[in-house]
Write a protein that holds these residues in place. Structure first.
Motif, mmCIF file in Angstrom:
data_model
loop_
_atom_site.group_PDB
_atom_site.id
_atom_site.type_symbol
_atom_site.label_atom_id
_atom_site.label_comp_id
_atom_site.label_asym_id
_atom_site.label_seq_id
_atom_site.Cartn_x
_atom_site.Cartn_y
_atom_site.Cartn_z
ATOM 1 N N ARG A 68 83.909 -39.848 10.856
ATOM 2 C CA ARG A 68 85.189 -39.687 10.162
ATOM 3 C C ARG A 68 85.131 -38.581 9.126
ATOM 4 N N GLU A 69 83.983 -38.492 8.427
ATOM 5 C CA GLU A 69 83.830 -37.465 7.403
ATOM 6 C C GLU A 69 83.301 -36.156 7.966
ATOM 7 N N ALA A 125 71.858 -45.298 17.228
ATOM 8 C CA ALA A 125 73.158 -45.849 16.827
ATOM 9 C C ALA A 125 74.041 -46.010 18.055
ATOM 10 N N ASP A 126 74.806 -47.086 18.093
ATOM 11 C CA ASP A 126 75.621 -47.417 19.263
ATOM 12 C C ASP A 126 77.010 -46.810 19.132
ATOM 13 N N PRO A 127 77.338 -45.793 19.959
ATOM 14 C CA PRO A 127 78.671 -45.184 19.868
ATOM 15 C C PRO A 127 79.762 -46.025 20.531
ATOM 16 N N ALA A 128 79.383 -47.139 21.167
ATOM 17 C CA ALA A 128 80.376 -47.983 21.840
ATOM 18 C C ALA A 128 80.958 -49.046 20.909
ATOM 19 N N LEU A 129 80.391 -49.205 19.728
ATOM 20 C CA LEU A 129 80.915 -50.209 18.794
ATOM 21 C C LEU A 129 82.304 -49.811 18.301
ATOM 22 N N ARG A 130 83.075 -50.822 17.938
ATOM 23 C CA ARG A 130 84.421 -50.592 17.402
ATOM 24 C C ARG A 130 84.556 -51.230 16.021
ATOM 25 N N VAL A 178 84.557 -44.998 17.999
ATOM 26 C CA VAL A 178 83.936 -43.877 17.283
ATOM 27 C C VAL A 178 84.695 -42.584 17.568
ATOM 28 N N LEU A 179 85.051 -42.362 18.832
ATOM 29 C CA LEU A 179 85.727 -41.112 19.193
ATOM 30 C C LEU A 179 87.138 -41.030 18.616
ATOM 31 N N SER A 180 87.800 -42.170 18.443
ATOM 32 C CA SER A 180 89.144 -42.129 17.869
ATOM 33 C C SER A 180 89.102 -41.847 16.368
ATOM 34 N N VAL A 196 79.203 -36.564 19.757
ATOM 35 C CA VAL A 196 79.129 -37.871 20.412
ATOM 36 C C VAL A 196 79.222 -37.710 21.926
ATOM 37 N N ARG A 197 80.158 -36.893 22.401
ATOM 38 C CA ARG A 197 80.311 -36.701 23.849
ATOM 39 C C ARG A 197 79.060 -36.057 24.444
ATOM 40 N N ALA A 198 78.479 -35.111 23.733
ATOM 41 C CA ALA A 198 77.251 -34.468 24.218
ATOM 42 C C ALA A 198 76.120 -35.491 24.334
ATOM 43 N N HIS A 199 76.028 -36.373 23.352
ATOM 44 C CA HIS A 199 74.996 -37.414 23.395
ATOM 45 C C HIS A 199 75.233 -38.357 24.569
ATOM 46 N N GLN A 200 76.491 -38.737 24.786
ATOM 47 C CA GLN A 200 76.803 -39.643 25.887
ATOM 48 C C GLN A 200 76.481 -39.002 27.232
ATOM 49 N N ALA A 201 76.773 -37.697 27.362
ATOM 50 C CA ALA A 201 76.468 -37.001 28.609
ATOM 51 C C ALA A 201 74.958 -36.931 28.848
#
Length: 244
Positions: free
Chosen positions: A149-150, A164-169, A176-178, A188-193
């Protein structure tokens, strides 16, 4: 035992426990009740004198240290003197009183050295802000969410690399992406890929290893059984195919 001895003014017992490497702040909890504070509250000056070298920094100095105001001296002292890297302090937000993990505060503030120190000392990477009371609201956001966010991209990358889990809400259902600003969202997208690619590679390696093992077992059985050159040749052909 140390908390009990300090609370009751048993200085000799406190000294023995300290000599035997008792953790001075083992009883420190979210109400900021430590052994030395119990002794102070009850006027046990001899116990206070024994525990003084182990006194934890104040919350104000700890948070200032996380922000980098003293080159992180108070944070290092906090850890060295037995303060928990998982400690949640009371903070006031738009939701009211909440308990915020030190790691979340460090990520929110953008202090990468503090994030690294807390993680190295065992801070729970996905710890979230919680309500101060059961009936109170809280956003439930993690260090990764606040870093996104920051837009503290280097901290986002660090947290992801440490698991860290990027799937948490959040408690409001935000992903996280929103929450993330563009640069952080890209990280984040690069890490997921990369994680997806790594997972596929590990799966391929597992399948290949299994096929190779089966072929080697077949070759060994053929050779051990002396079942003829034709069967041995077939086993060797399987082995070569698996290796390819």
């Amino acid at each position: 035992a140390l908390m009990h001895a300090a609370s009751n003014g048993h200085a000799p017992i406190v000294k023995v426990l300290l000599d035997h490497k008792a953790t001075p702040n083992v009883g420190f909890d979210e109400q900021a009740t430590s052994a030395i504070e119990l002794a102070e509250a009850r006027g046990h000056e001899d116990v206070v004198a024994l525990l003084e070298p182990y006194r934890l920094p104040t919350l104000a100095s700890l948070l200032g240290s996380i922000e980098g105001g003293d080159n992180h001296t108070a944070l290092r002292m906090w850890i060295q003197r037995g303060g928990s890297p998982c400690y949640r302090f009371v903070a006031r937000t738009s939701d009211g009183r909440v308990r915020m993990p030190l790691l979340v505060y460090a990520a929110m503030y953008g202090s990468q050295p503090s994030v690294e120190t807390l993680l190295e000392m065992g801070a729970f990477i996905d710890a979230a802000i919680v309500a101060d009371r059961d009936d109170a609201p809280s956003d439930g956001m993690t260090a990764l969410m606040y870093a996104c966010r920051e837009d503290h991209v280097s901290i986002v990358q660090l947290l992801l690399s440490r698991g860290a889990d990027p799937a948490l809400r959040s408690n409001d259902g935000l992903s996280v992406l929103s929450i993330a600003k563009p640069a952080s969202a890209e990280a984040v997208r690069a890490h997921q890929a990369q994680s997806k690619q790594r997972s596929k590679l590990e799966q391929d390696v597992t399948i290949t290893s299994y096929s190779l093992k089966r072929s080697m077992d077949a070759a060994q059985r053929a050779c051990a059984g002396g079942s003829g050159s034709g069967q041995r040749a077939h086993a060797l052909e399987e082995l070569e195919a698996a290796e390819e």
